[in-house]
Design a protein around this motif. Structure first.
Motif, PDB file in Angstrom:
ATOM      1  N   GLY A  32      57.424  20.161   1.853  1.00  0.00           N
ATOM      2  CA  GLY A  32      58.589  19.329   2.102  1.00  0.00           C
ATOM      3  C   GLY A  32      58.384  17.914   1.597  1.00  0.00           C
ATOM      4  N   ALA A  33      58.503  16.964   2.497  1.00  0.00           N
ATOM      5  CA  ALA A  33      58.337  15.554   2.131  1.00  0.00           C
ATOM      6  C   ALA A  33      56.966  15.014   2.515  1.00  0.00           C
ATOM      7  CB  ALA A  33      59.425  14.716   2.809  1.00  0.00           C
ATOM      8  N   TRP A  34      56.014  15.918   2.766  1.00  0.00           N
ATOM      9  CA  TRP A  34      54.712  15.486   3.269  1.00  0.00           C
ATOM     10  C   TRP A  34      53.564  15.957   2.385  1.00  0.00           C
ATOM     11  CZ3 TRP A  34      54.263  12.273   7.448  1.00  0.00           C
ATOM     12  CH2 TRP A  34      55.426  12.101   8.219  1.00  0.00           C
ATOM     13  N   LEU A  35      52.561  15.085   2.267  1.00  0.00           N
ATOM     14  CA  LEU A  35      51.283  15.411   1.644  1.00  0.00           C
ATOM     15  C   LEU A  35      50.190  15.226   2.699  1.00  0.00           C
ATOM     16  CD1 LEU A  35      51.740  13.473  -1.694  1.00  0.00           C
ATOM     17  CD2 LEU A  35      51.048  15.862  -1.607  1.00  0.00           C
ATOM     18  N   THR A  36      49.149  16.057   2.635  1.00  0.00           N
ATOM     19  CA  THR A  36      48.022  15.942   3.557  1.00  0.00           C
ATOM     20  C   THR A  36      46.748  15.847   2.746  1.00  0.00           C
ATOM     21  OG1 THR A  36      49.197  17.275   5.199  1.00  0.00           O
ATOM     22  CG2 THR A  36      46.813  17.005   5.495  1.00  0.00           C
ATOM     23  N   ASP A  37      45.898  14.872   3.090  1.00  0.00           N
ATOM     24  CA  ASP A  37      44.645  14.737   2.346  1.00  0.00           C
ATOM     25  C   ASP A  37      43.570  15.631   2.950  1.00  0.00           C
ATOM     26  OD1 ASP A  37      43.487  13.409   4.525  1.00  0.00           O
ATOM     27  OD2 ASP A  37      43.610  11.418   3.607  1.00  0.00           O
TER      28      ASP A  37
END
Length: 420
Positions: A32-37
């Motif tokens: 969606g509108a999220w990135l996770t490192d």
């Protein structure tokens, strides 16, 4: 000696890398509108692959179609061969995009990038007209290859060419001269045989200059430009690589002006899923290519054809996405206007879901982006001096995500302006 994983980017990857310097983390997953490192920290993405991910990261509808295609051993690389995936895309593009808008364009697959599309458009315009000069605009950005750079305004990007960039002449974009009618010089120069300006093959324009600083052309100005070109037999190319596919509301950004460009370039979100793909649209009579006269190895990214076609059917069979984008854009604009009013030397501009916060002190824009990143929001700068904080959230961003992102941005501006 083994290169440590934590430093492999610095030790092995070229110095040319850019975005990773602004966002110093290693990203791992996205949805969606999220990135996770890789450390599990979440970042709200108001960058969207520079406008490549209008439908968000790993959009589940598009992902399932892609997985089904791959599991079924669908063709992935097809040069310009005819495939089922390409046929479906062309049919959906005709039925959902071109025909409802009364557009009778031929479709060219020039290669995987926006720069490929721009190069093909310039080449075609020169072939058709037999003329060489192309008029471009101040603060324009059209790509990093030589032809695209020749019609790009930014001095730093142009300097990277290493050779003279010729056969292009810049003209003032709408508002550049801060006068109500900015086409008077172009009109005068074209009609004066002593101006020194050769009759051009084409004019290339962005209706909203994203990289140039979220500069928005008025619908009236665009109509005057289209008329100017038509009367003088000059082809009008609209570069819709970043602003097309609904970024400003309607599918094409030029629809607001009611014009029909001779040639249109598309890339970025036309692939739907972030897969490389580009199109050149041209009036039917302009399709004067000989077979194979313009080609490239990766014109046939069939995986991108699949996700592009599903994106068209899912999002463009009615006007719901356009209506939602305009409403979300107006909400973002109102918030930025209120934020700008609270700080001297700050203003805002934009259209749809491309919005910019403009700082008279350009250094503050960079600082705001850095602080926003530290608080979990990805935004980038644009403009000739990186004076604009540019917002490009996915068009599928939710109201809660908009609230969250604007809250982070507001805090970042307050922190920078208060000198904390």
């Amino acid at each position: 000696m083994t290169i440590a994983e934590s430093t492999v980017f610095e030790t092995l990857e070229s110095n040319v890398r850019g975005y990773c310097r602004s966002w110093p983390t290693v990203f791992d997953t996205a949805r969606g509108a999220w990135l996770t490192d890789e450390n599990g920290k979440d970042y709200l993405d108001f960058f969207a692959g520079a406008g490549t991910l209008n439908y968000g990261h790993n959009n589940p509808v598009l992902k399932q179609a892609l997985l089904d295609y791959l599991i079924g051993d669908g063709i992935t690389h097809g040069l310009d061969m005819s495939t089922v995936a390409k046929r479906r895309l062309l049919e959906s593009f005709r039925d959902l995009i071109l025909t409802p808008r009364g557009l009778d364009y031929k479709v060219q697959f020039p290669g995987p990038t926006g720069a490929n599309a721009v190069e093909a458009a310039l080449k075609l315009a020169r072939k058709v007209t037999g003329r060489t000069t192309v008029l471009n605009f101040t603060n324009a950005f059209h790509g990093m290859t030589l032809g695209a750079l020749s019609v790009t305004g930014n001095a730093a990007k142009r300097a990277g060419a290493g050779v003279p960039l010729v056969h292009a002449t810049p003209m003032p974009y709408d508002g550049y001269l801060e006068e109500p009618e900015d086409l008077s010089w172009m009109r005068r120069a074209l009609d004066d045989s002593s101006s020194g300006l050769d009759k051009p093959a084409a004019v290339i324009v962005e209706t909203v200059q994203g990289e140039g600083g979220v500069n928005v052309a008025r619908a009236e100005w665009l109509r005057q430009l289209a008329e100017l070109c038509a009367v003088r037999g000059i082809l009008l190319i609209v570069d819709d690589v970043q602003m097309g596919c609904g970024r400003t509301g309607p599918f094409f950004s030029f629809e607001i002006a009611g014009i029909t460009p001779d040639i249109v370039t598309l890339s970025k979100s036309i692939g739907g899923y972030g897969l490389p793909m580009a199109l050149v649209l041209m009036r039917r009579e302009l399709d004067q290519w000989a077979p194979g006269e313009h080609n490239g190895t990766f014109r046939g990214n069939n995986a991108a054809f699949v996700t592009a076609e599903v994106a068209l059917r899912h999002y463009w069979s009615d006007d719901r996405l356009e209506t939602a984008t305009l409403a979300k854009g107006e909400r973002v604009h109102r918030h930025l206007a209120t934020l700008a009013a609270a700080h001297t030397g700050v203003s805002t501009r934009g259209r749809g879901l491309v919005q910019g916060l403009v700082f008279e002190d350009a250094s503050q824009a960079t600082k705001v982006c850095r602080v926003a990143f530290e608080h979990g929001l990805l935004v980038e700068t644009s403009g000739s001096c990186d004076e604009v904080v540019k917002l490009l959230p996915p068009l599928t961003v939710t109201d809660d995500e908009i609230t969250h992102g604007l809250g982070i941005l507001t805090r970042a501006v307050d922190i920078v302006r208060d000198g904390l």
